[in-house]
Structures are given as C-alpha cells and as structure tokens.
Design an enzyme around this catalytic site. Structure first.
Site, PDB file in Angstrom:
ATOM      1  CG  HIS A 190      -1.688  -0.887   1.096  1.00 23.28           C
ATOM      2  ND1 HIS A 190      -3.564  -0.599   0.728  1.00 23.28           N
ATOM      3  CD2 HIS A 190      -2.225  -2.200   2.307  1.00 23.28           C
ATOM      4  CE1 HIS A 190      -3.908  -1.962   0.322  1.00 23.28           C
ATOM      5  NE2 HIS A 190      -3.523  -3.124   1.391  1.00 23.28           N
ATOM      6  CG  ASN A 244      -8.293  -4.364   0.320  1.00 25.27           C
ATOM      7  OD1 ASN A 244      -7.343  -2.882   0.561  1.00 25.27           O
ATOM      8  ND2 ASN A 244      -8.023  -5.530   1.099  1.00 25.27           N
TER       9      ASN A 244
END
Length: 501
Positions: free
Chosen positions: A67, A140
């Site tokens: 990420h 997510n």
C-alpha cells in the site's frame, strides 16, 4: 487550493518572511555557500548549508512495505440511522452526529510512482477522530481477501512484488502463489474482472472485508461487516483503457480526487452494515470469520446507517498522507475484533509498522493525534513532544495519575471453549469450499460482458511470462473448479483446450 495557485495571491509589494534555519535563526543566503574567497573551497563551518544538506538527504521515511502509493483527503462521517441497539460507540450514538475523519486510498503492490491505473486491489483506510479516541478501519475496495491466515500474508505480499535476483515483477510468481492457495480464488476473480481497474477512487466501493464485533450498552454482541457504497456510482476501466491511461497519467487517481474536492464536487459514500446476531455464527453454513468469503445479502441484508463525505484536500501531502498511520487495534468502546485471524494478526503488525516508519511517538503527529486528551504512562522516545509535566510515570501511584476503569471499558470478546493450543485451519462449516462463491460470482453476478472481460484479462495475464505447468495448474486446479466453462474458455485462449476438465 494547490500551492502553485495560492502562491500567486501574495501581492508583489508584500515583504516575504526572512529565511531561517530550523532553529529559527535568520539565514545569511538562499543562493551562496560560505567559501574561502570566490574561488576557494566550501567551508565546513557553513552551518546553514550543513543543516540544509543533512535535512535534504533525510527527507524520506521508510516506505510502507505494501500500500505504498496512494492519496487521501479529510472529511466527515454523519450518522443517518439509530444504531444504538447494536453498538454503544459514542460517535454513532445520535442521528445527525458528525465525526471528522481522514481517508487514505492506495494500491497494494506498486511502489511510489507506480501507475494508478494498474490492475491491483485498492486500499480503503479510514481514521475517525472520535471523542473516545481514534477509530481506525482498514479495508479494501473488495469484500474479500487473498488469504485467511496471517501466516501466509508476508508470502502473499512477496509474491506480488519483485523477484530477488532480477528486481522485476513476475506474473509467474503471482500465479504460482495463487494457484497453490485455493482460498485466493474469490479475490483473484474480482481482481481479474474490470473491478481490478477502477476508473477512480471516487467510483469504487470500500469494505471492511474482515468481520468485527459490535456491543451495545446492555452488553449484547453482534458480528458486523462494513460496506461503503460510492454515491458517485461504480465505474471501471477495461484492461485496454487502464493500459492506455498508464501512458497518459501515472497519477490519474490521485489527481482525480484532488481536483474533484478542489472544485467542491465532494465525493461521498453511504455506509451500510451487515449485522449477524452473535449466536448465528457457530451454526452458519460457512465460517463467517473467513475473510475469503462474503455473507450473502439474502441472509444478512445491508442496513444503511451513515454517510461519509470528503471535502478537504491535505495542505501538505507528506505530513498528512504519507505520515498518516492506521492501526487496526485502534477500536473505540462498543467495537472490537472478531475471531477473524487476519484481524487478530493485523492488530499488532499495523501499529508496529508505524512505529518502525515514523517512530514510537507517531501518534503525536498532528494527522494521527486524537482530538481527545491522552493520559497514560508512556514516556520518552524519539521525537516526543507531548509530556505530562511532573505527573507520575508509573502505575499504581499515590499522586493522582490516570487510572483504568475495567468495569466501564472492559475488552469486548467472545467465548472460547477449552481447547488445545495448536496450529490448524479453521474448523470447516458445511459450505466451506473455496470455489463456491467465486463460481456464484461468475455465473450469477457478472454480465456476459463482464465474463468476457474476465476471461480475456486472465488469459492475457497468464500469458505474460507464466511457465506452462503453472498455466496448466491455473486451468485444471483453479479456474475449472471455479466454473468449468470459465476454465474451458481460459484454456482455449492459452492454447490448452484439451487440458481443461
């Protein structure tokens, strides 16, 4: 407003502030180093030059391991329905109540500078600045995940990144891991669909993916999942459009969010909850804590409870987005973890990542600091600036230091029957098959066009440097088990038609 636009607002007649050192001392020059004459060497005693160069080479903190690339904005969450029957969380206790928040969007596998449009899962991390402390919810844009046990999580991330010898990304490595991990099939089906290339962060949903526990004021407990539904509507790019965008704008998602907020087109999401009575979990037809599965909406319909709006861009991207730290263990009273192993594993790992990246006092940075007062016995450490004066730094003490209230703020939890300490998979429920839900997604949810795109995306991805035996495994032991038609079509496109079964 961006710095480039705002700097033009200063009148030319205004006197700019004096340049100073980091200690606030006026600097002698913005242009010239201190030298022994115009042709002589630079002198070590040039303190301002030394400070400037020393700070320059330390401008980067360690990247996140995954990420890495992302963006974000500030806004608020507003309660739109009474949820006090399910949770005593203070920020959710009144219809119309607003809580300030930060959202960081990201992609999982790419480094800083990677194309925003590449096929990947997008992170959806939320920080609620509540009156009872920060509540961090890390999710997510997909309702499921690749693995269900944190033991496999580092291996999954390694398989999506770069080879140790060449330093290159490898589709072969990805498919080797995926096809040896059947629990990944649901997530990979979503990833290989057009949902793997969202048109923008504004046009995708966000999910907690994991299951959490809610507890009301009477002590009643419920299992919950969070669904943030975009009010802009779902929009995705085809694989061809996503690859074309790579050449046009590497930062298309970051730019889109910034520009939308700057023109006051504030993106919003509706929060809908799936709520399962506590006692339902034990006998449910599949393990409800398995992050690789969804709860069918016909069993547990989503209930709208709130709305999230992003209305303020960061003023400094590094300070407010790069240094933002999200900690899965940050849960306020009325909210707790579930037996989901991924949640339990992340409760340590995420906080530890922040302590490594920006130091043990990372939560004193303005973007991470809670809005309520902090009272505890932690002390010292790098970059600490919050202190308690002459208050005691140990407990128990006789001098009025803070004291925990175990009756009012006990840890939420669940019953665990006496069991041997072992390493094992979850206890299987009746329908705990890794291929049932992705098969249902393919046959019953996707349109014919969606299915065509899925086949094409998978076949193209598998054709990019993936060894033949892994292609065969992907067809025979993975996609054909998701759906025989899907396996046959992928095999045909790969020239493996006779291998599908």
């Amino acid at each position: 407003m961006s710095w480039e636009k705002s700097r033009g607002k200063r009148e030319l007649s205004d006197q700019p502030p004096n340049t100073t050192t980091d200690a606030g001392i006026p600097a002698p020059s913005d242009e010239y180093s201190l030298t022994a004459g115009p042709a002589g060497p630079v002198l070590l005693q040039d303190a301002y030059l030394n400070e400037k160069l020393a700070h320059f080479v330390r401008e980067r903190v360690p990247d996140r391991v995954y990420h890495v690339k992302g963006g974000g904005a500030f806004g608020y969450f507003e309660v739109t329905a009474d949820v006090t029957q399910w949770t005593k969380a203070a920020f959710l206790n009144q219809v119309g109540k607003r809580t300030p928040m930060l959202v960081r969007f990201s992609s999982v596998a790419g480094e800083e500078g990677y194309p925003d449009s590449d096929r990947d899962v997008r992170g959806f991390a939320l920080k609620f600045y509540t009156e009872e402390g920060n509540y961090d919810l890390v999710g997510n844009n997909t309702p499921v995940f690749f693995v269900r046990d944190p033991m496999k999580f580092p291996d999954f991330i390694h398989s999506q990144e770069r080879l140790p010898d060449t330093g290159l990304r490898s589709n072969n490595m990805q498919w080797d891991f995926w096809t040896l991990s059947p629990e990944s099939a649901h997530q990979v089906t979503i990833l290989m669909s057009d949902r793997g290339t969202p048109r923008s962060w504004r046009h995708m949903n966000g999910f907690s993916s994991s299951t959490y526990l809610w507890e009301n004021a009477a002590g009643e407990r419920f299992w919950v999942k969070y669904h943030f539904k975009t009010e802009q509507g779902i929009q995705n790019m085809t694989d061809a459009e996503a690859r074309a965008m790579r050449a046009e704008d590497l930062d298309c998602h970051r730019r889109d969010l910034w520009e939308a907020i700057a023109r006051e087109d504030h993106p919003s999401w509706r929060l809908e909850m799936q709520i399962m009575p506590y006692q339902d979990a034990a006998g449910y037809r599949f393990n409800p804590f398995d992050i690789t599965k969804v709860w069918p909406h016909e069993d547990y319909p989503t209930i709208p409870i709130g709305r999230m709006v992003l209305d303020r861009n960061p003023e400094n991207f590094f300070a407010q987005i790069v240094q933002a730290g999200f900690e899965v263990s940050n849960m306020v009273p009325g909210i707790g973890p579930s037996p989901d192993r991924m949640v339990l594993g992340r409760m340590f790992a995420y906080g530890d990542s922040n302590r490594y990246r920006t130091g043990p006092n990372y939560d004193q940075l303005p973007v991470n600091r809670p809005i309520n007062e902090v009272h505890n016995y932690n002390k010292d450490g790098p970059m600490r600036y919050r202190h308690n004066g002459n208050q005691p730094v140990y407990a128990p003490n006789s001098y009025g230091g803070p004291r925990a209230d175990p009756q009012r703020y006990r840890d939420p939890g669940w019953l665990v029957e006496a069991a041997e300490i072992i390493r094992t998979a979850y206890v299987a429920h009746r329908d705990d098959n890794d291929f049932i839900q992705p098969g249902t997604l393919y046959r019953q949810v996707m349109s014919p066009t969606d299915r065509d795109h899925l086949v094409g995306n998978i076949a193209w991805h598998l054709s990019q440097g993936v060894e033949r035996f892994i292609q065969e495994r992907a067809v025979n032991d993975y996609w054909s088990k998701v759906d025989p038609d899907l396996g046959t079509r992928i095999a045909h496109d790969l020239g493996l038609a006779t291998l599908a079964r």
